[in-house]
Design a protein around this motif. Structure first.
Motif, PDB file in Angstrom:
ATOM      1  N   UNK A  23       0.810  -1.229   0.000  1.00  0.00           N
ATOM      2  CA  UNK A  23       0.000   0.000   0.000  1.00  0.00           C
ATOM      3  C   UNK A  23       0.846   1.284   0.000  1.00  0.00           C
ATOM      4  N   UNK A  24       1.944   1.301   0.765  1.00  0.00           N
ATOM      5  CA  UNK A  24       2.811   2.484   0.787  1.00  0.00           C
ATOM      6  C   UNK A  24       3.413   2.722  -0.588  1.00  0.00           C
ATOM      7  N   UNK A  25       3.853   1.675  -1.243  1.00  0.00           N
ATOM      8  CA  UNK A  25       4.412   1.786  -2.583  1.00  0.00           C
ATOM      9  C   UNK A  25       3.345   2.259  -3.577  1.00  0.00           C
ATOM     10  N   UNK A  26       2.137   1.744  -3.468  1.00  0.00           N
ATOM     11  CA  UNK A  26       1.050   2.142  -4.372  1.00  0.00           C
ATOM     12  C   UNK A  26       0.702   3.624  -4.195  1.00  0.00           C
ATOM     13  N   UNK A  27       0.633   4.104  -2.950  1.00  0.00           N
ATOM     14  CA  UNK A  27       0.329   5.517  -2.701  1.00  0.00           C
ATOM     15  C   UNK A  27       1.458   6.405  -3.211  1.00  0.00           C
ATOM     16  N   UNK A  28       2.699   5.968  -3.043  1.00  0.00           N
ATOM     17  CA  UNK A  28       3.848   6.735  -3.530  1.00  0.00           C
ATOM     18  C   UNK A  28       3.820   6.855  -5.051  1.00  0.00           C
ATOM     19  N   UNK A  29       3.565   5.769  -5.742  1.00  0.00           N
ATOM     20  CA  UNK A  29       3.504   5.795  -7.210  1.00  0.00           C
ATOM     21  C   UNK A  29       2.331   6.655  -7.665  1.00  0.00           C
ATOM     22  N   UNK A  30       1.172   6.546  -7.014  1.00  0.00           N
ATOM     23  CA  UNK A  30      -0.006   7.351  -7.367  1.00  0.00           C
ATOM     24  C   UNK A  30       0.291   8.844  -7.200  1.00  0.00           C
ATOM     25  N   UNK A  31       0.918   9.211  -6.073  1.00  0.00           N
ATOM     26  CA  UNK A  31       1.248  10.610  -5.814  1.00  0.00           C
ATOM     27  C   UNK A  31       2.233  11.131  -6.855  1.00  0.00           C
ATOM     28  N   UNK A  32       3.263  10.369  -7.144  1.00  0.00           N
ATOM     29  CA  UNK A  32       4.248  10.767  -8.150  1.00  0.00           C
ATOM     30  C   UNK A  32       3.572  10.975  -9.505  1.00  0.00           C
ATOM     31  N   UNK A  33       2.702  10.063  -9.892  1.00  0.00           N
ATOM     32  CA  UNK A  33       2.010  10.175 -11.179  1.00  0.00           C
ATOM     33  C   UNK A  33       1.098  11.401 -11.204  1.00  0.00           C
ATOM     34  N   UNK A  35       1.374  14.182  -9.514  1.00  0.00           N
ATOM     35  CA  UNK A  35       2.168  15.412  -9.542  1.00  0.00           C
ATOM     36  C   UNK A  35       2.917  15.585 -10.863  1.00  0.00           C
ATOM     37  N   UNK A  36       3.229  14.492 -11.530  1.00  0.00           N
ATOM     38  CA  UNK A  36       3.994  14.559 -12.778  1.00  0.00           C
ATOM     39  C   UNK A  36       3.114  14.825 -13.994  1.00  0.00           C
ATOM     40  N   UNK A  37       1.879  14.341 -13.965  1.00  0.00           N
ATOM     41  CA  UNK A  37       0.987  14.455 -15.110  1.00  0.00           C
ATOM     42  C   UNK A  37       0.121  15.705 -14.973  1.00  0.00           C
ATOM     43  N   UNK A  38       0.143  16.544 -15.983  1.00  0.00           N
ATOM     44  CA  UNK A  38      -0.680  17.751 -15.991  1.00  0.00           C
ATOM     45  C   UNK A  38      -1.957  17.464 -16.770  1.00  0.00           C
ATOM     46  N   UNK A  97      -4.016  43.952  -7.078  1.00  0.00           N
ATOM     47  CA  UNK A  97      -3.861  44.420  -8.452  1.00  0.00           C
ATOM     48  C   UNK A  97      -4.353  43.375  -9.443  1.00  0.00           C
ATOM     49  N   UNK A  98      -4.464  43.794 -10.696  1.00  0.00           N
ATOM     50  CA  UNK A  98      -4.873  42.879 -11.765  1.00  0.00           C
ATOM     51  C   UNK A  98      -3.655  42.072 -12.200  1.00  0.00           C
ATOM     52  N   UNK A  99      -3.792  40.743 -12.176  1.00  0.00           N
ATOM     53  CA  UNK A  99      -2.701  39.843 -12.526  1.00  0.00           C
ATOM     54  C   UNK A  99      -3.200  38.764 -13.487  1.00  0.00           C
ATOM     55  N   UNK A 100      -2.263  38.138 -14.161  1.00  0.00           N
ATOM     56  CA  UNK A 100      -2.533  36.943 -14.962  1.00  0.00           C
ATOM     57  C   UNK A 100      -1.636  35.842 -14.423  1.00  0.00           C
ATOM     58  N   UNK A 101      -2.227  34.714 -14.106  1.00  0.00           N
ATOM     59  CA  UNK A 101      -1.459  33.587 -13.590  1.00  0.00           C
ATOM     60  C   UNK A 101      -1.520  32.436 -14.583  1.00  0.00           C
ATOM     61  N   UNK A 102      -0.386  31.788 -14.758  1.00  0.00           N
ATOM     62  CA  UNK A 102      -0.342  30.561 -15.564  1.00  0.00           C
ATOM     63  C   UNK A 102      -0.419  29.408 -14.575  1.00  0.00           C
ATOM     64  N   UNK A 103      -1.289  28.431 -14.850  1.00  0.00           N
ATOM     65  CA  UNK A 103      -1.490  27.332 -13.908  1.00  0.00           C
ATOM     66  C   UNK A 103      -1.439  25.989 -14.612  1.00  0.00           C
ATOM     67  N   UNK A 104      -1.209  24.954 -13.817  1.00  0.00           N
ATOM     68  CA  UNK A 104      -1.313  23.565 -14.252  1.00  0.00           C
ATOM     69  C   UNK A 104      -2.264  22.865 -13.292  1.00  0.00           C
ATOM     70  N   UNK A 105      -3.158  22.055 -13.857  1.00  0.00           N
ATOM     71  CA  UNK A 105      -4.126  21.332 -13.033  1.00  0.00           C
ATOM     72  C   UNK A 105      -3.636  19.899 -12.852  1.00  0.00           C
ATOM     73  N   UNK A 106      -3.534  19.480 -11.599  1.00  0.00           N
ATOM     74  CA  UNK A 106      -3.127  18.112 -11.257  1.00  0.00           C
ATOM     75  C   UNK A 106      -4.285  17.449 -10.524  1.00  0.00           C
ATOM     76  N   UNK A 107      -4.911  16.494 -11.180  1.00  0.00           N
ATOM     77  CA  UNK A 107      -6.106  15.828 -10.648  1.00  0.00           C
ATOM     78  C   UNK A 107      -5.700  14.580  -9.869  1.00  0.00           C
ATOM     79  N   UNK A 108      -6.387  14.321  -8.760  1.00  0.00           N
ATOM     80  CA  UNK A 108      -6.231  13.056  -8.042  1.00  0.00           C
ATOM     81  C   UNK A 108      -5.135  13.016  -7.012  1.00  0.00           C
TER      82      UNK A 108
END
Length: 128
Positions: A23-33, A35-38, A97-108
């Motif tokens: 389970x620890x390995x599965x959660x680690x791989x899920x978290x890495x994926x 955070x890595x996938x946008x 102030x008025x700003x523009x932000x560039x973002x990446x969405x990481x689901x899950x």
């Protein structure tokens, strides 16, 4: 017939591996994926309403932009997370102030320790 000690220990090690390590390995791989996938990326512009460092154990920068509303409609808010202290410092200097932000969405993402939202700001610029 008696079971030798090394077989008992081997069964115990296998059970512990299945119950704890897998389970620890599965959660680690899920978290890495996650955070890595946008999932998506883009840009939003509006008035920066707040930027603050929040959290009990895991401190993250959380912010909110009020997007330009159509007259007569409710204003829409865009909540985001900032992982970089340097981007958070720029946002702090542009508060209100008025700003523009560039973002990446990481689901899950498995916990809120990485941020309260799934939108991570990777860049910011002032809009004149």
């Amino acid at each position: 017939m008696a079971i030798p000690g090394f077989i008992k220990n081997h069964k115990l090690a296998t059970a512990l591996t299945i119950v704890i390590v897998v389970p620890v390995l599965a959660i680690t791989v899920w978290t890495w994926a996650a955070l890595s996938y946008t999932y998506s990326s883009g840009e939003r512009a509006g008035f920066l309403q707040k930027i603050s460092k929040k959290g009990w154990l895991c401190k993250t920068w959380e912010g909110e932009i009020q997007l330009a509303a159509i007259p007569g409609s409710m204003p829409e808010k865009f909540s985001f997370t900032v992982r970089s202290d340097s981007i958070a410092a720029v946002l702090n200097s542009l508060n209100g102030e008025r700003v523009a932000v560039h973002y990446e969405q990481h689901v899950g993402l498995p916990t809120s320790c990485f941020g309260e939202t799934e939108y991570f700001v990777t860049g910011v610029r002032a809009v004149k």
